[in-house]
Design an enzyme around this catalytic site. Structure first.
Site, PDB file in Angstrom:
ATOM      1  CB  THR A  53      -1.417-105.729 -88.315  1.00  0.00           C
ATOM      2  OG1 THR A  53      -0.256-105.162 -87.739  1.00  0.00           O
ATOM      3  CG2 THR A  53      -2.549-105.674 -87.302  1.00  0.00           C
ATOM      4  CB  ILE A  82       4.042-102.560 -76.560  1.00  0.00           C
ATOM      5  CG1 ILE A  82       4.930-103.649 -75.935  1.00  0.00           C
ATOM      6  CG2 ILE A  82       2.582-103.004 -76.581  1.00  0.00           C
ATOM      7  CD1 ILE A  82       4.715-103.842 -74.456  1.00  0.00           C
ATOM      8  N   GLY A  83       2.845-101.893 -79.639  1.00  0.00           N
ATOM      9  CA  GLY A  83       1.929-101.081 -80.452  1.00  0.00           C
ATOM     10  C   GLY A  83       0.531-101.054 -79.869  1.00  0.00           C
ATOM     11  CB  THR A 109      -4.371-102.233 -89.453  1.00  0.00           C
ATOM     12  OG1 THR A 109      -3.084-102.665 -89.891  1.00  0.00           O
ATOM     13  CG2 THR A 109      -5.103-101.576 -90.601  1.00  0.00           C
ATOM     14  N   GLY A 110      -2.195-100.113 -88.840  1.00  0.00           N
ATOM     15  CA  GLY A 110      -1.407 -98.934 -89.199  1.00  0.00           C
ATOM     16  C   GLY A 110      -0.536 -98.500 -88.037  1.00  0.00           C
ATOM     17  N   GLY A 137       0.577 -97.740 -84.856  1.00  0.00           N
ATOM     18  CA  GLY A 137      -0.070 -97.973 -83.571  1.00  0.00           C
ATOM     19  C   GLY A 137      -0.002 -96.806 -82.611  1.00  0.00           C
TER      20      GLY A 137
HETATM   21  C1  SD4 Z   1       1.451-101.666 -84.675  1.00  0.00           C
HETATM   22  N1  SD4 Z   1      -0.741-101.405 -85.577  1.00  0.00           N
HETATM   23  O1  SD4 Z   1       2.181-102.438 -84.063  1.00  0.00           O
HETATM   24  C2  SD4 Z   1       0.423-102.253 -85.603  1.00  0.00           C
HETATM   25  C3  SD4 Z   1       1.048-102.427 -86.942  1.00  0.00           C
HETATM   26  C4  SD4 Z   1       0.134-102.402 -88.091  1.00  0.00           C
HETATM   27  O2  SD4 Z   1      -0.100-102.006 -90.271  1.00  0.00           O
HETATM   28  O3  SD4 Z   1      -1.052-102.508 -88.015  1.00  0.00           O
HETATM   29  N2  SD4 Z   1       0.679-102.223 -89.256  1.00  0.00           N
HETATM   30  O4  SD4 Z   1       1.544-100.458 -84.589  1.00  0.00           O
END
Ligand code: SD4
Length: 337
Positions: A197, A226-227, A248-249, A251
């Site tokens: 991301t 879907i995130g 980020t992270g 979702g």
């Molecule tokens: C998600 N937030 O699809 C995104 C993935 C992400 O670090 O940021 N990963 O959930």
């Protein structure tokens, strides 16, 4: 009301609207500035800076910035990314400008630059969000080439490895490199790639804010998942009176608290970008309880004065900050656990 807002914004800088001697304190505004998530943010910031340093619009900067990451087949944003559990790469992206115009695409396949499709959704349709085959159909009608339906060599290898156990276990800090001084995407020792991301927010020389977020989502997710990244208010939010934030992270946990919108509203209440990100992270931790240690979420934000900050649940999140030709550097995100 406007006066109160002005007071709150100044308050976030530790200034009061009027000093004891009656002079109005002038807040120095740092602009232009761009920040973005993870180490690959350095290269993305550079592309954004090329726009901002020439007096360009933040919206163009945040699109062109994250396109660099989407193009890099060497990392896991874009079509080089890990697939879902059925073997398909599906992409999510969103973009938002200073007028609260916004656009996003979700569950998009075989298109190299989802961020640019999101921008077209914003600029050329009456809608905010297009998903799946409809998003792809729109992209093709706008002239985006339909790329071959195949995994990158690296993703193919990782998918085969994953199929051996077929367990959905997101890797915390998968984006993080082992070497914070090397700003190129790198392979981790377990063979996985370090990035899926990128979120970016920018303030341009005219004082306008915009943001973008693009991702392949969590590797080996369920088909159709879907995130937060394409959801305005979750993965990205911009309010040109106050500030901009992106996430980020994991979702699912960002969506649960409308994370980026929350960060912007916390800045509106007088919190600095860092304080606002911290409070949003604390809210997730409160909800998750003992399970918080199993996930990562990071927020980054800038405000109208060009102050920036970030916070995450646990160690390992970093973001890139750029505000001059020779100032494009990594900041390790502060963390709570
Ligand atoms: C998600 N937030 O699809 C995104 C993935 C992400 O670090 O940021 N990963 O959930």
């Amino acid at each position: 009301m406007l006066q109160r807002r002005r007071f709150l914004q100044l308050g976030s800088l530790g200034l009061s609207a009027f000093s004891l001697t009656g002079f109005r304190s002038a807040a120095a505004v740092r602009k232009p500035i761009v920040i973005s998530t993870w180490d690959t943010g350095i290269a993305a910031n550079q592309a954004a800076w090329n726009v901002l340093s020439k007096g360009g619009r933040a919206l163009d900067a945040v699109e062109q910035g994250v396109m660099v990451t989407e193009s890099s087949l060497n990392c896991c944003v874009g079509l080089g990314a890990n697939p879902d559990r059925d073997g398909y790469v599906t992409l999510d992206a969103s973009i938002m400008d200073e007028h609260a115009n916004c656009g996003s695409v979700a569950y998009l396949e075989r298109i190299k630059h989802p961020i640019s499709v999101a921008r077209r959704v914003m600029e050329k349709t009456p809608h905010v969000m297009l998903a799946g085959s409809g998003a792809q159909q729109f992209a093709v009608s706008e002239g985006f080439p339909l790329e071959p339906a195949r995994l990158s060599d690296q993703a193919e290898k990782e998918y085969k490895k994953w199929l051996e156990k077929s367990e959905y276990k997101p890797v915390i800090n998968i984006e993080n490199t082992k070497s914070p001084t090397a700003f190129a995407p790198q392979k981790l020792s377990d063979g996985s790639w370090n990035h899926d991301t990128i979120g970016m927010v920018a303030l341009d020389a005219a004082g306008n804010l915009s943001g973008s977020c693009t991702t392949s989502g969590m590797g080996f997710k369920m088909r159709g998942r879907i995130g937060d990244s394409p959801i305005i208010g979750a993965g990205l939010f911009v309010d040109n009176e106050v500030g901009a934030a992106t996430a980020t992270g994991q979702g699912e946990d960002v969506i649960r608290i409308c994370g980026s919108h929350l960060v912007v509203e916390l800045m509106r209440q007088g919190n600095s970008p860092e304080q606002a990100c911290k409070k949003a992270v604390e809210r997730i931790i409160k909800i998750k309880g003992s399970k918080a240690k199993d996930i990562q979420v990071g927020f980054i934000a800038i405000n109208k004065q060009g102050e920036y900050g970030g916070y995450c649940i646990q160690k390992g999140f970093s973001f890139a900050v750029c505000y001059a030709d020779d100032k494009n550097f990594m900041v390790q995100g502060k963390y709570i656990l």
